[in-house]
Enzyme design. Sequence first.
Site, PDB file in Angstrom:
ATOM      1  N   LYS A   6      20.586 -11.455  20.918  1.00 48.70           N
ATOM      2  CA  LYS A   6      21.727 -11.521  19.994  1.00 48.70           C
ATOM      3  C   LYS A   6      21.761 -12.806  19.169  1.00 48.70           C
ATOM      4  CE  LYS A   6      24.911  -8.135  21.727  1.00 48.70           C
ATOM      5  NZ  LYS A   6      24.320  -7.637  23.007  1.00 48.70           N
TER       6      LYS A   6
ATOM      7  N   GLU B 215      33.984  -9.389  16.610  1.00 50.41           N
ATOM      8  CA  GLU B 215      34.595  -8.623  17.686  1.00 50.41           C
ATOM      9  C   GLU B 215      33.536  -8.459  18.760  1.00 50.41           C
ATOM     10  OE1 GLU B 215      33.196  -6.751  15.269  1.00 50.41           O
ATOM     11  OE2 GLU B 215      32.037  -5.407  16.547  1.00 50.41           O
TER      12      GLU B 215
ATOM     13  N   SER C 143      15.445  -7.079  26.426  1.00 49.48           N
ATOM     14  CA  SER C 143      16.450  -7.634  25.504  1.00 49.48           C
ATOM     15  C   SER C 143      17.256  -8.790  26.076  1.00 49.48           C
ATOM     16  CB  SER C 143      17.385  -6.518  25.044  1.00 49.48           C
ATOM     17  OG  SER C 143      17.971  -5.864  26.155  1.00 49.48           O
TER      18      SER C 143
HETATM   19  C1  LIG Z   1      24.243  -6.322  23.413  1.00 47.57           C
HETATM   20  C2  LIG Z   1      23.017  -6.064  24.184  1.00 47.57           C
HETATM   21  C3  LIG Z   1      22.267  -4.879  24.009  1.00 47.57           C
HETATM   22  C4  LIG Z   1      22.718  -3.750  23.130  1.00 47.57           C
HETATM   23  O1  LIG Z   1      22.826  -4.041  21.775  1.00 47.57           O
HETATM   24  P1  LIG Z   1      21.757  -3.525  20.714  1.00 47.57           P
HETATM   25  O2  LIG Z   1      22.386  -3.843  19.415  1.00 47.57           O
HETATM   26  O3  LIG Z   1      21.559  -2.072  20.938  1.00 47.57           O
HETATM   27  O4  LIG Z   1      20.509  -4.283  20.940  1.00 47.57           O
HETATM   28  C5  LIG Z   1      21.081  -4.737  24.720  1.00 47.57           C
HETATM   29  N1  LIG Z   1      20.658  -5.690  25.577  1.00 47.57           N
HETATM   30  C6  LIG Z   1      21.350  -6.833  25.775  1.00 47.57           C
HETATM   31  C7  LIG Z   1      20.812  -7.829  26.743  1.00 47.57           C
HETATM   32  C8  LIG Z   1      22.546  -7.054  25.094  1.00 47.57           C
HETATM   33  O5  LIG Z   1      23.233  -8.187  25.302  1.00 47.57           O
END
Ligand SMILES: *Cc1c(COP(=O)(O)O)cnc(C)c1O
Length: 393
Positions: free
Chosen positions: A89, A111, A377
Amino acid sequence: MKYEVDQLGFYGRYGGAFIPELLHKNIAELQEKYLEIIESPGFQRQFNQLLCDYAGRPSPLYFAKRLSEKYQTKIYLKREDLNHTGSHKINNTIGQILLAKHLGKTRIIAETGAGQHGVATATVAALAGLECVVYMGEKDIERQAPNVARMKMLGATVKPAKSGSKTLKDATNEAIRDWINHPQDTYYIIGSVVGPHPYPDMVARFQSVISEEMMQQLAAQTGRDYPDRIIACIGGGSNAAGAYYHFLDNDAVELVSVEAGGLGIDSGHSAATGVLGTDGIIHASLTKLMQDNDGQIIEPYSISAGLDYPGIGPLHAHLISTGRTKVLTATDDEAVKAGFELTRLEGIIPALESAHALAALPKINFKPGEITVVNLSGRGDKDLATYLKYLKD
Ligand SMILES: *Cc1c(COP(=O)(O)O)cnc(C)c1O
């Protein structure tokens, strides 16, 4: 590029900017200026420097040897979990805070549902020395206390959304209302490839650093600059968009999207928008969303707060409807199991969101020589309490 957004902000039939008249000026300003600003050499220099020195990029591409042995193939992990604040993010919020500065804005709003995007936004607002207000559903404030504490420590004001279901969509409404009331000085940082044009395209571009690095790292490590397959989890779809971006036009790369199956996609408690969603407008764009016959949004459910979103970015709605991406789902239990599997085989505790991507591995028929990249992610520190509950049971 075949999957690029058009002038009006559409990917095929999905996207656009269905905004209240009062926001027209703000959105028009963004639409007119975003590309020129973010593609300028000065912006790119600042962006890349912060990604490198502040966020810790490039994130490693790690060959997961023991995981690969288990699945009789070659599996690489793109380590977004190692970024500052613990996920992908930060790539996007760094980009948008720089854009806000270039536009001369002095106040930041956002948000957040789980609080991850709120923390990433509060982080860059502190970095830039700008005032920051984060809207969050009252129920989510209770559920996500550690992230609320982080935002406060970073100097942000966390404002509760008390209407409706007191969750993410209510926080989104509050943020939009705030922006309408402060059109001059305020910039709205959206946290995924969702929202009115140009946000989906802009966020995808900021996150595309993931696939850009992947190309170089794959070339260096395997001798070929593309994999056979990329697997990513999808909430709104920003980590997936970033991981796919530079491979969208390369049909030799299979793109797999994994959604939250919750308690099972037929249970009424899931967030599998790509499978269950129908066309409608959410967060000011036309896309797939979970809604009942009267067009009321169905509350999504997932064990992972970051995937608990009733919509999906318009790019993904288009990729799914054209068959470019393949959608799989993983239930809560499958994701937790996959999270433990990675932890025990590789010594990496993944975020529950990322564990959904890993849960796709047992569902794929791998060929031995094939190269698969899983976009990891985020890291799982925030999810320990949930994991440990399973350990006890
Ligand atoms: C917020 C988040 C997601 C989901 O958001 P996307 O916009 O679909 O990437 C996935 N993995 C993590 C670790 C997150 O914090």
